[in-house]
Design a protein around this motif. Structure first.
Motif, PDB file in Angstrom:
ATOM      1  N   MET A 192      55.676  34.026   5.797  1.00 28.06           N
ATOM      2  CA  MET A 192      54.895  33.714   4.969  1.00 28.06           C
ATOM      3  C   MET A 192      55.316  34.064   3.028  1.00 28.06           C
ATOM      4  O   MET A 192      54.770  33.097   2.386  1.00 28.06           O
ATOM      5  N   GLU A 196      56.844  28.959   4.877  1.00 28.93           N
ATOM      6  CA  GLU A 196      56.504  28.755   5.942  1.00 28.93           C
ATOM      7  C   GLU A 196      55.776  28.401   4.819  1.00 28.93           C
ATOM      8  O   GLU A 196      55.151  29.043   4.223  1.00 28.93           O
ATOM      9  N   HIS A 198      51.825  27.167   6.282  1.00 30.61           N
ATOM     10  CA  HIS A 198      50.523  26.515   7.751  1.00 30.61           C
ATOM     11  C   HIS A 198      51.096  25.736   8.645  1.00 30.61           C
ATOM     12  O   HIS A 198      51.270  25.072   9.241  1.00 30.61           O
TER      13      HIS A 198
END
Length: 492
Positions: A192, A196, A198
């Motif tokens: 995150m 990345e 979703h």
């Protein structure tokens, strides 16, 4: 200061949108300000056909996969700006556009095509090629070069700083997570806090997460993208990095866009003597099959035919515009149903002319010949055509968003400094209200000339933007300004 400016397109070599205008002009302005600049692009066939003084510079070998990659040096066809071209025929030598095939379908290996461009930029920035030149600043642009700051950071190169510019948050370079090994990116980068998004890999997010500084193309858009409406899911990351985020308004290349020197026009003109504009209007009306009536205001739109650009507002209000006595001329391409709707409207209504496609010279003639320029965008990171229109004395009708809010002031306000007509709600009634104010002012010739002169005297030259970028670069590389050791002022 040495700057590597990496982009996927640049005018006049290859162009699909405003990024090309920026990449063709900002590096030249930085060079004119005394910086040592190289513009890096893929060696598309049209680039190789138009660039000059092309010479081999370095062999990079297969970077991602089996495709051979080498670097070429070259120069722009219309200036001495130096180019670094990433040459890999299996990746770039194709019929179609930079991003899609001849049918408008995305190339299935775009992750590799722009991964190679980004990796090549990072290798030059890290000093691991035989080019014999290493930049102080790597400046990436949009998702197509978003991986460059990530590759640079992950390589451990200590002395080159990176900047990424967002030209449009909507386009994020999303690919399946399965391409991570093909791009030779470590699994630890797929988080995150990294690439990345979703469950997919986002090339744009890579730039936002790993670049030392983030810029976008207008001050208002820099604020807007930190909200859910305009951030497209990345507003949290951008808000967290707000101290590293700046909005630098794009500029206009007045070598290409000036009615005083534009060879495309039926007659040239200036702010001091606008007589030639009437000639341009008459010639345009004749060219497009419109009645050559100087008393009727001519409203024009040039651009992509998408709802982002507000084409639905224009199409839905065509009868009301005609009822106001306005002629309408539209040049553009985009979604098929809007192309069809405009084609049918031109057949159904006298006073509406459309040209589907894009023609650079016709765009100049339309902007010069029109009285009002329609740009009712739902969002607009910066917008360039409203700035072109103002230089040509064509007053823009715009929604108050992004760069449109930063560049256009309401005409008729006290002080005589207004340059166009603004509205807020993305609704037909609000758009028509702004257009009505334009039509009313057109009939008041002294007021119209005052606003027209104010618009033509606006200075959106690239020199201003180049100065702002140089301040950003120097903050990242303080040794260049003060002779100090390398220091880090930003960070992910």
């Amino acid at each position: 200061m040495k700057i590597l400016f990496a982009a996927s397109e640049a005018f006049p070599l290859v162009k699909t949108g405003g990024l090309a205008d920026v990449a063709g002009a900002l590096p030249a302005a930085l060079a004119a300000a005394g910086s040592d600049v190289r513009l890096m692009l893929p060696a598309y066939p049209e680039v190789l056909a138009r660039a000059r003084s092309i010479e081999p510079a370095a062999t990079l070998g297969p970077l991602l996969g089996d495709a051979p990659v080498r670097l070429l040096t070259a120069r722009m066809p219309d200036s001495d700006l130096e180019l670094l071209l990433v040459d890999s025929p299996p990746l770039y030598e194709r019929a179609g556009g930079p991003y899609t095939d001849a049918h408008g379908v995305d190339w299935p290996d775009n992750h590799l095509r722009f991964g190679v461009l980004s990796l090549a930029a990072a290798k030059v920035a890290a000093g691991t090629t035989d080019v014999g030149w290493r930049p102080d600043i790597l400046h990436a642009n949009d998702w197509q070069t978003g991986l460059a700051p990530a590759y640079l950071r992950l390589s451990g190169a200590p002395n080159t700083r990176s900047v990424v510019t967002i030209h449009n948050m909507r386009f994020q370079g999303l690919f399946p997570a399965a391409v991570l090994p093909e791009l030779q990116l470590p699994a630890l980068s797929f988080t995150m806090e990294g690439l990345e998004f979703h469950g997919q890999l986002s090339m744009l997010k890579a730039g936002l997460a790993f670049a030392d500084r983030i810029t976008t193309v207008s001050p208002t858009y820099a604020e807007e993208i930190q909200t859910a409406e305009f951030g497209y899911g990345m507003e949290g990351l951008l808000a967290a990095r707000r101290r590293d985020l700046s909005g630098v308004l794009n500029g206009v290349d007045y070598r290409q866009w000036s009615p005083a020197s534009d060879e495309s026009l039926a007659q040239r003109y200036t702010a001091a003597d606008t007589a030639g504009k009437a000639t341009c209007k008459s010639a345009l009306q004749h060219e497009l099959g419109l009645d050559a009536d100087p008393a009727r205001p001519l409203a024009a739109m040039v651009g992509r035919l998408t709802e982002q650009k507000g084409i639905d507002l224009v199409v839905s209000t065509l009868p009301q515009m005609l009822a106001l006595g306005v002629q309408v001329a539209i040049l553009g391409s985009g979604e098929a149903h809007w192309e069809q709707a405009l084609t049918e409207a031109a057949h159904a209504h006298v006073g509406v002319a459309t040209r589907i496609g894009y023609d650079e010279q016709l765009a100049h003639r339309i902007i010069a010949g029109a009285d009002l320029f329609l740009m009712p965008s739902r969002f607009e990171p910066c917008g360039l055509t409203q700035m072109y229109a103002m230089r040509y004395g064509t007053l823009p009708v715009v929604r108050r968003t992004g760069g449109l809010a930063d560049t256009v002031r309401e005409a008729g306000a006290p002080g005589g400094t207004g340059t166009g007509f603004l509205f807020d709600a993305a609704e037909p009634e609000a758009f028509l209200g702004a257009l009505q104010r334009g039509v009313t002012m057109y009939a008041d010739r002294p007021s119209w000339r005052l606003a027209q002169r104010a618009a033509m005297q606006q200075d959106f030259s690239w020199d201003r933007a180049a100065d702002e970028y140089l301040w950003i670069y120097r903050a990242l590389a303080p040794h260049l300004a003060a002779g100090t050791a390398w220091g880090r002022t930003g960070g992910a």
